[in-house]
Design an enzyme around this catalytic site. Structure first.
Site, PDB file in Angstrom:
ATOM      1  N   HIS A 139       0.839  -1.200   0.000  1.00  0.00           N
ATOM      2  CA  HIS A 139       0.000   0.000   0.000  1.00  0.00           C
ATOM      3  C   HIS A 139       0.878   1.255   0.000  1.00  0.00           C
ATOM      4  O   HIS A 139       2.096   1.194   0.160  1.00  0.00           O
ATOM      5  CB  HIS A 139      -0.957   0.003   1.197  1.00  0.00           C
ATOM      6  N   CYS A 196       3.660  -4.592   6.543  1.00  0.00           N
ATOM      7  CA  CYS A 196       3.250  -4.414   5.149  1.00  0.00           C
ATOM      8  C   CYS A 196       4.391  -3.815   4.328  1.00  0.00           C
ATOM      9  O   CYS A 196       5.375  -3.314   4.871  1.00  0.00           O
ATOM     10  CB  CYS A 196       2.026  -3.507   5.066  1.00  0.00           C
TER      11      CYS A 196
END
Length: 231
Positions: A110, A126
């Site tokens: 992301h 992440c």
């Protein structure tokens, strides 16, 4: 000129130089994917040691991006995963989300509100990208795309074997469960989560191998399994 004015002048000059460098860097970055073929699948390779994400198609490198990966306390999931979800999440995710099929938590690629975190091991696990970069990657990444996250060429354990405690999650927990299972000390399905079930088998291994019985997994536990950190 007073000392204060000199300091202010120097700071203004430094600021102007930084703005020029940022503008130059943005203008000179390669924003294109000119050799991308929309009829062919891509593969994404993330090297969390170098904090680089590479996009391949037919074994040909299309482009590399600088990214941020997980901190030592919240490591990125090492392994081969599949993109199973995509969404245009809000500002905190740079408007783009591509989720992995990791069994022990929610991980994915992301964007970020914190561009200065890119290039470092700074995330909660992440893979963070610059917002412009993740928007570009999002366009060419369908659900089903393979993502390979690597941290060491030798083992799924990091270069420093973590001290593990109940409640912790990660690739190292998953790998440890598989090793314990192969040795007959774990009856469940590995899920990368150090829960109550795993605690029972940790105690069992400790007792049978004359280790101090504790919920915490220390270096002595790894040594009894024949594991050691990669140099």
């Amino acid at each position: 000129m007073s000392r204060f004015k000199k300091i202010v002048t120097v700071l203004i000059i430094i600021l102007i130089i930084e703005i020029i460098l940022i503008f130059y860097f943005y203008k000179t970055r390669d924003h294109s994917l000119s050799s991308y073929d929309h009829n062919k699948k891509i593969t994404i390779l993330v090297d969390i040691t170098a904090n680089q994400l590479a996009v391949f198609q037919d074994d040909k490198l299309l482009k590399t991006y600088t990214v941020a990966s997980g901190k030592a306390s919240t490591p990125s999931p090492i392994g081969t995963w599949t993109i199973i979800s995509k969404d245009t999440w809000g500002e905190g995710f740079g408007g783009r989300w591509m989720g992995f099929n990791v069994p022990w938590g929610k991980y994915g690629i992301h964007g970020t509100l914190y561009p200065t975190s890119i290039g470092w091991s700074s995330s909660h696990g992440c893979i963070r990208m610059h917002n412009d970069d993740v928007k570009q990657l999002y366009k060419i990444t369908p659900i089903g795309t393979k993502v390979i996250v690597t941290g060491s060429p030798y083992t799924n354990f990091s270069s420093n074997l973590r001290i593990l405690k109940p409640g912790m999650r990660g690739t190292d927990v998953f790998e440890l469960q598989e090793i314990l299972k192969s040795k007959g000390y774990y009856a469940g399905n590995p899920d990368g989560i150090y829960g109550e079930g795993m605690k029972y088998y940790v105690h069992k291994f400790q007792k049978e191998n004359h280790l101090y019985v504790s919920d915490t997994i220390y270096t002595s536990f790894y040594k009894k399994l024949g594991l050691k950190p990669v140099d």
